[in-house]
Enzyme design. Sequence first.
Site, PDB file in Angstrom:
ATOM      1  N   GLY A  71       0.793  -1.289  -0.072  1.00 58.62           N
ATOM      2  CA  GLY A  71      -0.037   0.028   0.012  1.00 58.62           C
ATOM      3  C   GLY A  71       0.768   1.251  -0.027  1.00 58.62           C
ATOM      4  O   GLY A  71       0.420   2.113  -0.694  1.00 58.62           O
ATOM      5  N   ASN A 154      -7.107   4.893   9.087  1.00 63.55           N
ATOM      6  CA  ASN A 154      -6.732   3.617  10.015  1.00 63.55           C
ATOM      7  C   ASN A 154      -6.409   3.817  11.377  1.00 63.55           C
ATOM      8  O   ASN A 154      -6.959   2.924  11.994  1.00 63.55           O
ATOM      9  CB  ASN A 154      -5.255   3.299   9.455  1.00 63.55           C
ATOM     10  CG  ASN A 154      -4.422   4.410   9.279  1.00 63.55           C
ATOM     11  OD1 ASN A 154      -4.594   5.447   8.476  1.00 63.55           O
ATOM     12  ND2 ASN A 154      -3.282   4.603  10.076  1.00 63.55           N
ATOM     13  N   GLN A 182      -7.046   1.161   3.955  1.00 63.13           N
ATOM     14  CA  GLN A 182      -7.749   0.702   5.064  1.00 63.13           C
ATOM     15  C   GLN A 182      -9.326   0.508   4.736  1.00 63.13           C
ATOM     16  O   GLN A 182      -9.818  -0.269   5.331  1.00 63.13           O
ATOM     17  CB  GLN A 182      -7.513   1.702   6.061  1.00 63.13           C
ATOM     18  CG  GLN A 182      -8.001   1.379   7.483  1.00 63.13           C
ATOM     19  CD  GLN A 182      -7.242   0.178   8.286  1.00 63.13           C
ATOM     20  OE1 GLN A 182      -7.774  -0.862   8.493  1.00 63.13           O
ATOM     21  NE2 GLN A 182      -5.936   0.139   8.276  1.00 63.13           N
ATOM     22  N   ALA A 203      -3.089  -5.601  -0.139  1.00 62.40           N
ATOM     23  CA  ALA A 203      -3.698  -6.776   0.275  1.00 62.40           C
ATOM     24  C   ALA A 203      -3.667  -7.362   1.720  1.00 62.40           C
ATOM     25  O   ALA A 203      -4.772  -7.863   2.111  1.00 62.40           O
ATOM     26  CB  ALA A 203      -3.059  -7.843  -0.579  1.00 62.40           C
ATOM     27  N   HIS A 204      -2.714  -6.913   2.540  1.00 64.37           N
ATOM     28  CA  HIS A 204      -2.587  -7.638   3.763  1.00 64.37           C
ATOM     29  C   HIS A 204      -3.830  -6.867   4.837  1.00 64.37           C
ATOM     30  O   HIS A 204      -3.934  -7.429   5.914  1.00 64.37           O
ATOM     31  CB  HIS A 204      -1.534  -7.416   4.583  1.00 64.37           C
ATOM     32  CG  HIS A 204      -0.970  -6.216   5.040  1.00 64.37           C
ATOM     33  ND1 HIS A 204      -1.155  -5.595   6.332  1.00 64.37           N
ATOM     34  CD2 HIS A 204      -0.305  -4.974   4.396  1.00 64.37           C
ATOM     35  CE1 HIS A 204      -0.319  -4.721   6.342  1.00 64.37           C
ATOM     36  NE2 HIS A 204       0.020  -4.287   5.245  1.00 64.37           N
ATOM     37  N   THR A 240      10.275  -7.965 -12.090  1.00 65.96           N
ATOM     38  CA  THR A 240       9.440  -8.926 -12.144  1.00 65.96           C
ATOM     39  C   THR A 240       8.122  -9.419 -11.462  1.00 65.96           C
ATOM     40  O   THR A 240       8.537  -9.240 -10.018  1.00 65.96           O
ATOM     41  CB  THR A 240      10.445 -10.319 -12.088  1.00 65.96           C
ATOM     42  OG1 THR A 240      11.464 -10.248 -13.074  1.00 65.96           O
ATOM     43  CG2 THR A 240      10.127 -11.639 -12.224  1.00 65.96           C
ATOM     44  N   CYS A 328       5.468   7.286  19.348  1.00 67.12           N
ATOM     45  CA  CYS A 328       6.787   6.888  19.925  1.00 67.12           C
ATOM     46  C   CYS A 328       6.618   5.711  20.850  1.00 67.12           C
ATOM     47  O   CYS A 328       5.611   5.793  21.909  1.00 67.12           O
ATOM     48  CB  CYS A 328       7.360   8.189  20.626  1.00 67.12           C
ATOM     49  SG  CYS A 328       9.120   7.900  20.872  1.00 67.12           S
TER      50      CYS A 328
HETATM   51  C1  LIG Z   1      -1.739  -0.011   6.001  1.00 69.54           C
HETATM   52  C2  LIG Z   1      -1.795   1.268   5.375  1.00 69.54           C
HETATM   53  C3  LIG Z   1      -0.840   1.808   4.398  1.00 69.54           C
HETATM   54  C4  LIG Z   1       0.344   1.164   4.080  1.00 69.54           C
HETATM   55  O1  LIG Z   1       0.103   0.006   3.556  1.00 69.54           O
HETATM   56  P1  LIG Z   1       1.266  -1.219   3.598  1.00 69.54           P
HETATM   57  O2  LIG Z   1       0.807  -2.337   2.381  1.00 69.54           O
HETATM   58  O3  LIG Z   1       1.435  -1.704   4.959  1.00 69.54           O
HETATM   59  O4  LIG Z   1       2.565  -0.543   2.902  1.00 69.54           O
HETATM   60  C5  LIG Z   1      -1.370   2.811   3.731  1.00 69.54           C
HETATM   61  N1  LIG Z   1      -2.529   3.686   4.162  1.00 69.54           N
HETATM   62  C6  LIG Z   1      -3.247   3.211   5.081  1.00 69.54           C
HETATM   63  C7  LIG Z   1      -4.502   4.057   5.374  1.00 69.54           C
HETATM   64  C8  LIG Z   1      -3.086   2.069   5.790  1.00 69.54           C
HETATM   65  O5  LIG Z   1      -3.914   1.690   6.606  1.00 69.54           O
END
Ligand SMILES: *Cc1c(COP(=O)(O)O)cnc(C)c1O
Length: 385
Positions: A71, A154, A182, A203-204, A240, A328
């Site tokens: 993302g 998020n 998100q 994707a995660h 790739t 932090c």
């Molecule tokens: C998690 C997140 C990202 C970053 O995505 P990654 O795949 O972890 O690099 C960016 N923007 C938002 C709003 C997110 O929740």
Amino acid sequence: MSRIYLDYAATTPVDARVFEAMRPFFSETFGNPSSVHRYGQRAEAAVDEARETVAAVLNCRPDEIIFTSCGSESDNLALRGAALAVRAQTGADRILTSRAEHPAVSKTAADLEAHYGFRVEWLDVDEYGRVAPETVERAVDEKTALVSIMYANNEIGTINPIREIAAVCRARGVLFHTDAVQAAAYLPVDVQALGVDLLSLGAHKFYGPKGVGALYVRKGTPLLPQLTGGGQEGGRRAGTSNVPYLVGLAEALRLTAAEREARAAHVRPLRDHLIGAVLESVPDARLTGHPVDRLPNHASFVFQNADGNFLLQLLDAAGFACSSGSACKTGNPEPSEVMTALGLPREWGLGSLRVTLGAGTTAEQVEAFLAVLPDLVEKAQKGRG
Ligand SMILES: *Cc1c(COP(=O)(O)O)cnc(C)c1O
């Protein structure tokens, strides 16, 4: 002791069906999609199919999808690629974004200002973290290269009026990007209905693997590649193709779209109960983010005079995995930029807690969490680490 995961906004486990879809592409079908021979052709067919699947969910053309490594990369490519290309064409050098963006957007905008000569305007959000379309309307002008406003936040779950903001940008002929990383787990991502020019996915956050993302780029949108080399992704992103992972992203997104209502119907009542019970049982507690226009799995709070990081440690020791919004982990903590953007004073902003539910969450888990929270908040108010 059984551990309870309440941090689905940080990441989600890979859906077993997604894992099964990915598996053949590590071994049997391992070819390089750029190769001419049959090994390559089979891998290329998988990449084509994944791209078509993503395009069908987004309601766009397959060649408007660029696969990326996450993302964050999608956000970087959108901001850097579009801002640099527009400036080269028209001289426009302003970037508009909000004070409540994910660092993948805010740090990228700040970098474009510090090192590439762009001017960034940080748009205010309301007390719920929302960007008003009128705020964009007042700020946008002919020197604006790009506007970037996240779909859903998020940290606090608030959903922005993306359709209305996109309409404002389109009326002025200015490109609009939204970070939907998100949002995509629960909200529709039809780019025609939303009216966006660029949209980021990872994707995660929706039961796909970590380390793969996608960027929608509307046909005709100027974009300078940020990763140069081979001609992959239509010459817009070299490297790739990560075949198993982009197959996983596509399958995860397909399942998410097909099961969107059912997934929301599972988490929403649990989340509503959790918010109500926390506000009732914990003194000096406030909900952060919008009470209604928020992601259905998302609860977030601040507790006055509490040490948010200490609270997370106490929760972890009690078996609960949650998250906070402070920047932090040790030393002199600062409230997150989002907490500050909401206008929360320091004694509230430092005591933030994010509780996000998902497919594995049960009513018993929520009850167990609610049973321990009030005491732990009290400890985090007294103890201060
Ligand atoms: C998690 C997140 C990202 C970053 O995505 P990654 O795949 O972890 O690099 C960016 N923007 C938002 C709003 C997110 O929740």
